[in-house]
Design a protein around this motif. Sequence first.
Motif, PDB file in Angstrom:
ATOM      1  N   ASP A  63       0.804  -1.221   0.000  1.00  0.00           N
ATOM      2  CA  ASP A  63       0.000   0.000   0.000  1.00  0.00           C
ATOM      3  C   ASP A  63       0.840   1.276   0.000  1.00  0.00           C
ATOM      4  N   GLY A  64       2.144   1.143  -0.158  1.00  0.00           N
ATOM      5  CA  GLY A  64       3.017   2.315  -0.104  1.00  0.00           C
ATOM      6  C   GLY A  64       2.967   3.151  -1.368  1.00  0.00           C
ATOM      7  N   PRO A  65       3.844   4.139  -1.482  1.00  0.00           N
ATOM      8  CA  PRO A  65       3.779   5.106  -2.580  1.00  0.00           C
ATOM      9  C   PRO A  65       4.361   4.632  -3.901  1.00  0.00           C
ATOM     10  N   LEU A  66       5.031   3.460  -3.933  1.00  0.00           N
ATOM     11  CA  LEU A  66       5.630   2.986  -5.168  1.00  0.00           C
ATOM     12  C   LEU A  66       4.618   2.214  -5.999  1.00  0.00           C
ATOM     13  N   ARG A  67       4.628   2.455  -7.311  1.00  0.00           N
ATOM     14  CA  ARG A  67       3.806   1.674  -8.223  1.00  0.00           C
ATOM     15  C   ARG A  67       4.704   0.976  -9.231  1.00  0.00           C
ATOM     16  N   ALA A  68       4.298  -0.242  -9.633  1.00  0.00           N
ATOM     17  CA  ALA A  68       4.968  -0.982 -10.698  1.00  0.00           C
ATOM     18  C   ALA A  68       4.017  -1.012 -11.891  1.00  0.00           C
ATOM     19  N   PHE A  69       4.514  -0.599 -13.077  1.00  0.00           N
ATOM     20  CA  PHE A  69       3.608  -0.452 -14.222  1.00  0.00           C
ATOM     21  C   PHE A  69       4.379  -0.627 -15.526  1.00  0.00           C
ATOM     22  N   ASP A  70       3.638  -0.654 -16.646  1.00  0.00           N
ATOM     23  CA  ASP A  70       4.181  -0.762 -17.998  1.00  0.00           C
ATOM     24  C   ASP A  70       5.181  -1.907 -18.114  1.00  0.00           C
ATOM     25  N   SER A  71       4.709  -3.108 -17.791  1.00  0.00           N
ATOM     26  CA  SER A  71       5.561  -4.296 -17.862  1.00  0.00           C
ATOM     27  C   SER A  71       5.625  -4.832 -19.295  1.00  0.00           C
ATOM     28  N   GLU A  72       6.726  -5.518 -19.591  1.00  0.00           N
ATOM     29  CA  GLU A  72       6.963  -6.148 -20.894  1.00  0.00           C
ATOM     30  C   GLU A  72       7.561  -7.527 -20.660  1.00  0.00           C
ATOM     31  N   VAL A  73       7.266  -8.466 -21.567  1.00  0.00           N
ATOM     32  CA  VAL A  73       7.974  -9.743 -21.601  1.00  0.00           C
ATOM     33  C   VAL A  73       8.650  -9.880 -22.961  1.00  0.00           C
ATOM     34  N   TRP A  74       9.904 -10.315 -22.915  1.00  0.00           N
ATOM     35  CA  TRP A  74      10.716 -10.468 -24.128  1.00  0.00           C
ATOM     36  C   TRP A  74      11.654 -11.637 -23.921  1.00  0.00           C
ATOM     37  N   LEU A  81      13.656 -15.428 -20.375  1.00  0.00           N
ATOM     38  CA  LEU A  81      12.512 -14.530 -20.358  1.00  0.00           C
ATOM     39  C   LEU A  81      12.900 -13.280 -19.587  1.00  0.00           C
ATOM     40  N   ARG A  82      12.837 -12.144 -20.226  1.00  0.00           N
ATOM     41  CA  ARG A  82      13.159 -10.856 -19.606  1.00  0.00           C
ATOM     42  C   ARG A  82      11.848 -10.150 -19.283  1.00  0.00           C
ATOM     43  N   TRP A  83      11.561 -10.028 -17.985  1.00  0.00           N
ATOM     44  CA  TRP A  83      10.318  -9.416 -17.495  1.00  0.00           C
ATOM     45  C   TRP A  83      10.674  -8.032 -16.972  1.00  0.00           C
ATOM     46  N   THR A  84      10.302  -6.999 -17.695  1.00  0.00           N
ATOM     47  CA  THR A  84      10.675  -5.639 -17.336  1.00  0.00           C
ATOM     48  C   THR A  84       9.452  -4.848 -16.889  1.00  0.00           C
ATOM     49  N   TYR A  85       9.710  -3.803 -16.130  1.00  0.00           N
ATOM     50  CA  TYR A  85       8.646  -2.908 -15.668  1.00  0.00           C
ATOM     51  C   TYR A  85       9.285  -1.620 -15.176  1.00  0.00           C
ATOM     52  N   THR A  86       8.467  -0.604 -14.970  1.00  0.00           N
ATOM     53  CA  THR A  86       8.949   0.653 -14.407  1.00  0.00           C
ATOM     54  C   THR A  86       8.365   0.851 -13.021  1.00  0.00           C
ATOM     55  N   GLU A  87       9.191   1.383 -12.146  1.00  0.00           N
ATOM     56  CA  GLU A  87       8.798   1.697 -10.773  1.00  0.00           C
ATOM     57  C   GLU A  87       8.816   3.214 -10.608  1.00  0.00           C
ATOM     58  N   ARG A  88       7.718   3.745 -10.076  1.00  0.00           N
ATOM     59  CA  ARG A  88       7.610   5.188  -9.866  1.00  0.00           C
ATOM     60  C   ARG A  88       7.005   5.456  -8.498  1.00  0.00           C
ATOM     61  N   LYS A  89       7.469   6.518  -7.880  1.00  0.00           N
ATOM     62  CA  LYS A  89       6.930   6.939  -6.590  1.00  0.00           C
ATOM     63  C   LYS A  89       5.858   7.992  -6.806  1.00  0.00           C
ATOM     64  N   ALA A  90       4.748   7.899  -6.027  1.00  0.00           N
ATOM     65  CA  ALA A  90       3.676   8.885  -6.108  1.00  0.00           C
ATOM     66  C   ALA A  90       4.252  10.279  -5.831  1.00  0.00           C
ATOM     67  N   PRO A  91       3.654  11.367  -6.388  1.00  0.00           N
ATOM     68  CA  PRO A  91       2.382  11.413  -7.086  1.00  0.00           C
ATOM     69  C   PRO A  91       2.451  10.785  -8.474  1.00  0.00           C
ATOM     70  N   LEU A  92       1.278  10.412  -8.965  1.00  0.00           N
ATOM     71  CA  LEU A  92       1.218   9.602 -10.166  1.00  0.00           C
ATOM     72  C   LEU A  92       1.617  10.375 -11.414  1.00  0.00           C
ATOM     73  N   ARG A  93       1.112  11.583 -11.561  1.00  0.00           N
ATOM     74  CA  ARG A  93       1.309  12.314 -12.806  1.00  0.00           C
ATOM     75  C   ARG A  93       2.022  13.640 -12.579  1.00  0.00           C
ATOM     76  N   CYS A 106       8.178  11.865 -13.040  1.00  0.00           N
ATOM     77  CA  CYS A 106       8.755  11.008 -14.070  1.00  0.00           C
ATOM     78  C   CYS A 106      10.275  10.977 -14.009  1.00  0.00           C
ATOM     79  N   SER A 107      10.876  11.977 -13.386  1.00  0.00           N
ATOM     80  CA  SER A 107      12.338  12.047 -13.335  1.00  0.00           C
ATOM     81  C   SER A 107      12.942  10.874 -12.580  1.00  0.00           C
ATOM     82  N   ASP A 108      12.187  10.273 -11.673  1.00  0.00           N
ATOM     83  CA  ASP A 108      12.711   9.196 -10.841  1.00  0.00           C
ATOM     84  C   ASP A 108      12.312   7.808 -11.335  1.00  0.00           C
ATOM     85  N   ASP A 109      11.712   7.713 -12.522  1.00  0.00           N
ATOM     86  CA  ASP A 109      11.330   6.409 -13.058  1.00  0.00           C
ATOM     87  C   ASP A 109      12.536   5.483 -13.147  1.00  0.00           C
TER      88      ASP A 109
END
Length: 244
Positions: A63-74, A81-93, A106-109
């Motif tokens: 429930d913390g401020p970090l979100r994991a999103f925009d994942s890819e498999v390659w 199998l390379r499972w990638t994603y981006t981690e970002r700290k709130a605020p969202l936008r 976005c600077s801390d993605d």
Amino acid sequence: SCSNRTFCGIPSVAVSPSGNRLWATFYASPTGWEDSNNYIVLSTSDDRGTTWRDVLVYDPDGDGPLRAFDSEVWVSPDGKLRWTYTERKAPLRSTTKDRNAMGGPCSDDRLLMFTLDAETVQTDLQLEPQEIAKGVMMCKPIVRHDGPWLFPVARWFKSPSALVYESGDSGLSYRSVGGVTLPVDVRTGDEHNIVEFADGTLRAYMRTRKGPHAVWQADSLDGGRSWGSPVACDFMQSSARIFV
């Protein structure tokens, strides 16, 4: 669990080298949409997509401020199998002010990656993810004719915004080699694909915010280190992610 998964989207799919296993990933949330509760899911099928089961769920902090999103498999050339994603700290936008300053959250993605076996099911993540870059990758990497892996990484609202990260040692290390900057009035998430032509030319196809020709392109003649000026593509396309 699926019982509290009220949002899911932005999928990616890959096939194991043997063709016997399919992989899919997406990100989800128990609270409705793109928010700080986003986590990524890895699913698999061993019957050509007739049935699927979730095998791994990764949430960096509950429930913390970090979100994991925009994942890819390659599946990389070594069969992993390379499972990638981006981690970002709130605020969202970012706010408009943040975007104009080329900054904001976005600077801390962080673009992160788990490396798994592509043929077998692993239900426990023993290793910490590897950091690939600062940014977001919404489309798959490619392998150049002479061997390097190229990752299309976006740094939202920065210059350059549509970057190329290169690994010349089969995924042990990565470095930024160059990128394209779209005009500010059309720039959004980039979400670029990279294509290599037979003569070695690289082309980046990038999403913009304005249609009806919302995909722009730019070419590189030196492996992604320098790029020509981006221009709108001739074909028509809405402002959405594309794959080439």
